[in-house]
Design a protein around this motif. Sequence first.
Motif, PDB file in Angstrom:
ATOM      1  N   UNK A   1      45.446  42.400 -31.517  1.00  9.79           N
ATOM      2  CA  UNK A   1      46.378  42.516 -30.373  1.00  9.79           C
ATOM      3  C   UNK A   1      46.309  41.273 -29.493  1.00  9.79           C
ATOM      4  N   UNK A   2      45.126  40.721 -29.337  1.00 14.68           N
ATOM      5  CA  UNK A   2      45.003  39.481 -28.549  1.00 14.68           C
ATOM      6  C   UNK A   2      45.758  38.355 -29.265  1.00 14.68           C
ATOM      7  N   UNK A   3      45.574  38.268 -30.577  1.00 12.33           N
ATOM      8  CA  UNK A   3      46.228  37.199 -31.339  1.00 12.33           C
ATOM      9  C   UNK A   3      47.750  37.348 -31.316  1.00 12.33           C
ATOM     10  N   UNK A   4      48.213  38.603 -31.212  1.00 10.62           N
ATOM     11  CA  UNK A   4      49.664  38.816 -31.277  1.00 10.62           C
ATOM     12  C   UNK A   4      50.303  38.921 -29.893  1.00 10.62           C
TER      13      UNK A   4
ATOM     14  N   UNK B   1      59.926  37.782 -30.073  1.00 11.49           N
ATOM     15  CA  UNK B   1      60.232  36.656 -29.175  1.00 11.49           C
ATOM     16  C   UNK B   1      61.519  36.878 -28.384  1.00 11.49           C
ATOM     17  N   UNK B   2      61.513  37.920 -27.576  1.00 10.54           N
ATOM     18  CA  UNK B   2      62.705  38.284 -26.802  1.00 10.54           C
ATOM     19  C   UNK B   2      62.398  38.142 -25.320  1.00 10.54           C
ATOM     20  N   UNK B   3      63.241  37.376 -24.632  1.00  8.68           N
ATOM     21  CA  UNK B   3      63.049  37.278 -23.188  1.00  8.68           C
ATOM     22  C   UNK B   3      63.482  38.599 -22.571  1.00  8.68           C
ATOM     23  N   UNK B   4      62.762  39.018 -21.553  1.00 11.99           N
ATOM     24  CA  UNK B   4      63.062  40.323 -20.939  1.00 11.99           C
ATOM     25  C   UNK B   4      64.500  40.381 -20.435  1.00 11.99           C
ATOM     26  N   UNK B   5      65.011  39.240 -19.988  1.00 11.23           N
ATOM     27  CA  UNK B   5      66.393  39.216 -19.476  1.00 11.23           C
ATOM     28  C   UNK B   5      67.370  39.604 -20.595  1.00 11.23           C
ATOM     29  N   UNK B   6      67.065  39.191 -21.839  1.00  5.90           N
ATOM     30  CA  UNK B   6      67.943  39.553 -22.963  1.00  5.90           C
ATOM     31  C   UNK B   6      67.826  41.041 -23.286  1.00  5.90           C
ATOM     32  N   UNK B   7      66.604  41.541 -23.168  1.00  6.19           N
ATOM     33  CA  UNK B   7      66.397  42.973 -23.401  1.00  6.19           C
ATOM     34  C   UNK B   7      67.173  43.787 -22.352  1.00  6.19           C
ATOM     35  N   UNK B   8      67.034  43.353 -21.088  1.00  9.76           N
ATOM     36  CA  UNK B   8      67.723  44.063 -19.986  1.00  9.76           C
ATOM     37  C   UNK B   8      69.238  43.970 -20.159  1.00  9.76           C
ATOM     38  N   UNK B   9      69.705  42.799 -20.602  1.00  4.97           N
ATOM     39  CA  UNK B   9      71.144  42.610 -20.772  1.00  4.97           C
ATOM     40  C   UNK B   9      71.678  43.589 -21.830  1.00  4.97           C
TER      41      UNK B   9
ATOM     42  N   UNK C   1      48.735  27.528 -34.281  1.00  6.63           N
ATOM     43  CA  UNK C   1      49.331  26.221 -34.600  1.00  6.63           C
ATOM     44  C   UNK C   1      49.360  25.321 -33.354  1.00  6.63           C
ATOM     45  N   UNK C   2      48.265  25.351 -32.625  1.00  8.55           N
ATOM     46  CA  UNK C   2      48.120  24.500 -31.436  1.00  8.55           C
ATOM     47  C   UNK C   2      48.766  25.056 -30.176  1.00  8.55           C
ATOM     48  N   UNK C   3      49.414  26.207 -30.265  1.00 13.28           N
ATOM     49  CA  UNK C   3      50.085  26.785 -29.093  1.00 13.28           C
ATOM     50  C   UNK C   3      49.226  27.893 -28.499  1.00 13.28           C
ATOM     51  N   UNK C   4      49.073  27.866 -27.189  1.00 15.82           N
ATOM     52  CA  UNK C   4      48.232  28.854 -26.516  1.00 15.82           C
ATOM     53  C   UNK C   4      48.947  30.216 -26.469  1.00 15.82           C
ATOM     54  N   UNK C   5      48.289  31.267 -26.911  1.00 13.78           N
ATOM     55  CA  UNK C   5      48.969  32.576 -26.995  1.00 13.78           C
ATOM     56  C   UNK C   5      49.331  33.144 -25.628  1.00 13.78           C
ATOM     57  N   UNK C   6      48.656  32.681 -24.587  1.00 16.32           N
ATOM     58  CA  UNK C   6      48.987  33.170 -23.250  1.00 16.32           C
ATOM     59  C   UNK C   6      50.040  32.278 -22.598  1.00 16.32           C
ATOM     60  N   UNK C   7      49.761  30.985 -22.546  1.00 14.45           N
ATOM     61  CA  UNK C   7      50.663  30.074 -21.816  1.00 14.45           C
ATOM     62  C   UNK C   7      51.953  29.769 -22.583  1.00 14.45           C
ATOM     63  N   UNK C   8      51.903  29.814 -23.900  1.00  9.74           N
ATOM     64  CA  UNK C   8      53.116  29.514 -24.691  1.00  9.74           C
ATOM     65  C   UNK C   8      53.461  30.702 -25.590  1.00  9.74           C
ATOM     66  N   UNK C   9      53.402  31.865 -24.968  1.00  9.75           N
ATOM     67  CA  UNK C   9      53.520  33.091 -25.772  1.00  9.75           C
ATOM     68  C   UNK C   9      54.864  33.188 -26.506  1.00  9.75           C
TER      69      UNK C   9
END
Lengths: 320, 276
Positions: A103-106, B106-114, A119-127
């Motif tokens: 769940x953390x990874x996803x 990978x869905x922005x919440x605004x799209x979900x709300x829309x 792939x170099x992207x932070x799961x929190x900051x670049x979720x």
Amino acid sequence: MIGTDTPALVVENIVKRFNVASEPWWRKLTRSKNETNGTNGLSRNVGQENGHNQNGGTNNGTPRAKRGKQIVTAVDHVSFEVERREIFGVLGPNGSGKSTLIRVLSTLLLPDEGTVTVFGLDVDKQSMQVKRLINRVSVDAAFFKKLSPKENLLYGARLYGVSGAEANIKAQEILKRLGLRENSYTEPMEEMSRGMQQKVAIARAFLTQPILLLLDEPTTGLDPRSKLEVQSFVRELRDVHDATILITTHDMYEADVLCDRIAILDDGKIVALGTPAELKQRANRNGHEPTLEDVFMQLTGKELVEKEDLSDFEPDKVLS
Amino acid sequence: MIQSIRLEMRQSYAFVARNFNLVKRYWGWEVVWLAYSIANSLSVTFIGAGAGEITGETQIDTDFLITYLLIGTLVWRFLASIFNNISEMIAWERWEGTIEYTFMAPVRRINQMLGQTIFAIVYSFLFTVIIGVVVAAFFDLDFSDADLVSATMILLVGSVSFVGIGVVASILPLLYPERGAQMTNIVQAFFLLVSGIYYPISVLPKWLQYLAKISPATYVLEGMRAALLPGTVDAAPTSFVWPLLLMGLIMLPLGMYLFQRAERYTKRTGKLKRNG
């Protein structure tokens, strides 16, 4: 763009704690009485297991638990790296932290400490970028049960930007391969068996062609033929689509044949990490070539005696 | 750029299509709910028809009273349906156990709300029209002086602010997996009481009249009555659009902001996992 030498997954010192309801006072009282009276080693094990649950100590940097709660460390300073196109297994007993880690990874849980990069992207900051690269299959095939596989899969695929027409063709191909009856495709999911639902869950993840696929006990509930088909699919995803796979399973044979490397998790900590062959070399030879199951038993053996068993255990009765 | 817009539209459409599929699969419930709503609206409207007999007054303009109540019941059906569809979007996912899959996509919440909003408005509009047609068939009402354009505009603008309130309320099932869905009913009950659905807000105690001022439903109803029942309200129908626009401008971004904060909290505490 993602650099070609970037590892698929880097997990660094991840810690995840939860506040859970603590044991009621009357139960603690009766248990401490038993512990005082107890004369065998089993009583000591209860105390040791509580090391995993912290009622509020802050000496080791653990935050204090809220009133009536206790802090459980589900994932405890876990670190590992997964290379591209690797099939990486995570084994562990029930409650060892495998699903929490996934769940953390996803991006579904935020870690309390540590970092995870995909792939170099932070799961929190670049979720959002991370989400586009991953998908997950969990043991609970969660769907809108009144909807058909077709309706569920098209919904799931559209969320990842796949068009309905494209998803429809691919979904039928995948489900046919997994042995789903053709007429089941448009029937409500609630009329399907658990194994069939799991096949649809696998199709849902495969449809979006993730480059990091997180499989949390994907073959639980499947018949042997379907298990083999899923395993072949997993290999194909890696070989043809360059996907990296992280899989948790209780099927030791599956882990052995499928995984390039395996981490064994116990009480939230990694207790062993290596290729299946390396892990087997570490196990005792009890008159036969060690299997992955032997390794698992030796490293996590204390979990064979569950906490509930201990609280119900009455030594006098057994000894007499 | 076009590719990105297309992708985001596809994501919003995913929610619209999913919800209409659910309506189709749960058609039995839809029929039951529609029948109940028609009976409910009719029973409210018949109070107007029976007002003369109830009070013994012969001078009561029953057609006016019937129209007044009919507007109240239909507007409330419409706004309540929008509120329910938006506020329950998380509750549905919790009931079905799919919340983690939706939040992992990978869905922005605004799209979900829309997507959810488009569905809610279309569904609620169709639902309300059916009720309106059936209920109106029972009475001989005259709408020849009605300003239908203003009425439609007020209803649409008002629905935007109700979407914002629905988004705020949808946080409850996110934060409280077991009780959140029930809590949204309290929010709805508050608006039902203070917004003057079946009576002028002037009959309410003073402190409830203050609360009525912050309910968008109050302005929608007054605006609708001004448009459909000329002479009942002093102000022009369009004068109710501005407070509604202002409320929409505040409630929608506020709802989105609070939702995102709540989502982060659930991801920190592990509350997404529980399927209440």
